[in-house]
Every structure is written in C-alpha cells, then in structure tokens.
Write an enzyme that holds these catalytic residues in place. Structure first.
Site, short mmCIF file in Angstrom:
data_model
loop_
_atom_site.label_atom_id
_atom_site.label_comp_id
_atom_site.label_asym_id
_atom_site.label_seq_id
_atom_site.Cartn_x
_atom_site.Cartn_y
_atom_site.Cartn_z
N LYS A 148 -1.13 -4.21 16.85
CA LYS A 148 -1.81 -3.10 16.17
C LYS A 148 -2.79 -2.41 17.12
CE LYS A 148 -1.32 -1.91 12.53
NZ LYS A 148 -0.39 -0.88 12.01
N ILE A 192 0.83 -1.20 0.00
CA ILE A 192 0.00 0.00 0.00
C ILE A 192 0.87 1.25 0.00
CG2 ILE A 192 -1.79 1.28 1.24
CD1 ILE A 192 -2.81 -1.36 2.36
N ASN A 250 -9.55 -5.41 3.97
CA ASN A 250 -8.58 -6.26 3.25
C ASN A 250 -8.29 -5.71 1.86
OD1 ASN A 250 -10.44 -8.23 5.07
ND2 ASN A 250 -8.29 -8.81 5.13
N TYR A 270 -0.09 -10.31 15.91
CA TYR A 270 -0.16 -9.15 15.01
C TYR A 270 -1.27 -8.20 15.43
CZ TYR A 270 -1.61 -6.43 10.94
OH TYR A 270 -2.00 -5.41 10.11
N SER A 318 21.25 -4.01 3.16
CA SER A 318 22.63 -3.82 2.74
C SER A 318 22.78 -3.65 1.23
CB SER A 318 23.50 -4.99 3.20
OG SER A 318 23.04 -6.21 2.65
#
Length: 328
Positions: free
Chosen positions: A150, A12, A175, A146, A35
């Site tokens: 949040k 997004i 979603n 998760y 890196s």
C-alpha cells in the site's frame, strides 16, 4: 457524473456504490472476475440501486480490462486491493501484483483517458504510532507485506501526479467496520462467534488500539474527497477517522453488551501477528479532511455495532461467516 469504482464488490466498495447511486451518479462497478458471475457484496444492495449500476467483471492485474472499464469515467474511486494483513504473510507476491501493479494499471488508464482519481490508502502504512494522533506527515512504516504494497501504491500515485500530471487525491481511512465486512476482520470475528451461541471466543492479541469508524461515515468521507477542487487538492493525502482509539479488549466488551451475552476470551496463537509486525496503536488526526470538506463522523461505536448486529442477525448472512474457522 460518470463514476467508476474498483473493488466495488467488497465491503467499503459496495457501500460506496450505493451512496453514489443515491446521490445521482452514473456508476460503473468493477468486480473481481469469477467463473460463477457472482458480484460479491454488490448482490446485497437494494434492487432499485443495483438496477442503476453497470457491473464489469475483471482483474486489476489486466491492464486492457482496466483501461476499457475506466475509459469514460470522470472520477475513479480506486478501492480494489488485497487487504487482509495475516494473509499477506502467506502470499506476499499476490499483494504486490494486485496492490502495486493493479494501481499502476489504474493510473495508466487515467493518464490515457483522463479523469480524476480518488486513491484508497490505509492507516496500516503508518505502522505503530510514533506520535498520537496520527497526521498525514507521520512516518510510513511497513510492518507487513500488505502495508508495504500500500505504501508502494501510494507512492506510485504521488509519482504519476508529479511526472504525468495525473489528477489524484489519496484518502487514508483508519479502521472501518459495519455490515458486509469480511470474516477476516476483528469485529465480524467476535460478533459471529457471539451470535452463534459461543461464549468462549478464540481471538488473537487484545492489546492493540484501533480507531474504529462506521462504514457510513467512511463512505461520506470518500464522497467528500471526490468533490474536492481538483487543482487545489491535486496530490494531497487526507486521513479519515474518528480521533478516538479503542483497545481490542474494550471492543469485545462492547460487542458482548450489544449482543447481550457474557464472553470469555481464549488466546489462539495462530491468530497473533509476529511481534514486530503487530501495529499497536492507530488513532487518527483527520483535521485536514474536516477543514477541507466539513466532513465529520456521526455514528458512535455502539450505534455502529448495533446496526452491524441487526444486519448479521439474518441466519444466511451469519452462517456465511463460518465462525468455527479462522479466516486469514
């Protein structure tokens, strides 16, 4: 306007950067340090857009880097996060460090330097729907590490608004799907397998229902929220979704039609969430956002799937999804 976007190298985030540049904004894009100096999905942007973006490599967990990157921004879109639900079962500490402490670093930078925050939440904080459709006052239920991180990040934003007069509004997308979505998501998983000639798909549960919105509509919602009057909407949370939920079995059928193949599904136990962690039904009530901004989704599921198929048809992109592997 000077705008900063965290998580700009992601799905997004990269679309939002493109939309902001095309609207005339001066954009600083914060991408995860690595890196090789890679810029993630920002490298998929058209050259004329990317030439107008200042890319900064850093880490949300590093307060000094975040403070420097956000110092001159009038608006900060905070999308940076670890987002894969299954991987949060394996590495919960990394989710706390990135999603919670990283958000605190963003808030501290805004508190110190000023500006407004558009904070990104997720429909996963609601858990399985208690009432449908889901409005912003729906109970918060952490059914995965998760989701827990949040919720914590959302509450940190709420506390900084109350305690430190930080100007912030939270957008809670449901979603999102479309080009550049990661391989860990359902639609790229199905589509990449189907487009590489597999007619027998390895998938998890097909019973859950999801409110699926095309990424262009999600970006439009972000920009609409960013334009809201700072004082009137300070501290508010606004859902963004279509208001229609689809069972995953029906989504598989739609993808089969769009790709032009017949698909059989083989259950893969390794792809199934723990029973108590599976969010069964997400369906958005975005009345508050629609009334506040006039925003509304415009792309149908079929149209979005066709656009995603056409983007994924590039062989380099398609093979990068590694359809033989289960991506956490």
């Amino acid at each position: 306007m000077r705008i900063a976007v965290t998580g700009a190298d992601g799905f997004i985030g990269s679309h939002l950067v493109e939309g902001l540049v095309r609207s005339g904004a001066d954009v600083v894009a914060l991408a995860q340090y690595n890196s090789t100096g890679a810029w993630g999905w920002l490298e998929d942007l058209p050259a004329d857009v990317l030439d107008s973006v200042r890319v900064v490599l850093g880490d949300l967990r590093d307060a000094e880097v975040i403070g420097q990157a956000l110092a001159s921004a009038e608006v900060v879109y905070h999308l940076g996060a670890l987002i894969a639900v299954p991987y949060s079962f394996h590495a919960p500490r990394s989710y706390v460090e990135t999603n919670v402490l990283g958000t605190q670093n963003v808030l501290d930078a805004i508190r110190r330097h000023g500006g407004r925050l558009v904070h990104t939440s997720t429909s996963e904080v609601y858990g399985s729907a208690v009432t449908v459709p889901i409005a912003e006052d729906h109970p918060l239920q952490a059914q995965s590490p998760y989701a827990a991180t949040k919720i914590a990040a959302d509450k940190l934003v709420e506390s900084y608004v109350a305690a430190f007069d930080v100007h912030a509004v939270t957008i809670r997308p449901f979603n999102t799907f479309g080009p550049r979505q990661s391989a860990r998501a359902f639609i790229p998983t199905v589509m990449s397998q189907a487009m590489t000639g597999r007619t027998s798909l390895s998938l998890g549960s097909l019973a859950p229902r999801r409110d699926l919105m095309f990424v262009g509509d999600t970006v439009a919602a972000f920009q609409a929220v960013g334009a809201l009057a700072a004082d009137r909407w300070n501290g508010a949370t606004l859902n963004a979704g279509t208001g229609t939920s689809w069972p995953m079995s029906r989504v598989v059928d739609e993808i089969a039609r769009v790709v032009g193949v017949d698909l059989d599904v083989v259950a893969d136990p390794s792809r199934v969430r723990p029973a108590a962690a599976e969010v069964q039904h997400l369906e958005c009530d975005s009345t508050r956002l629609r009334n506040a901004t006039g925003w509304q989704p415009r792309v149908t599921l079929r149209e979005g799937l066709e656009t995603t198929r056409d983007w994924m048809a590039d062989s380099r992109r398609l093979l990068s999804y590694k359809p033989d592997l289960y991506q956490l």
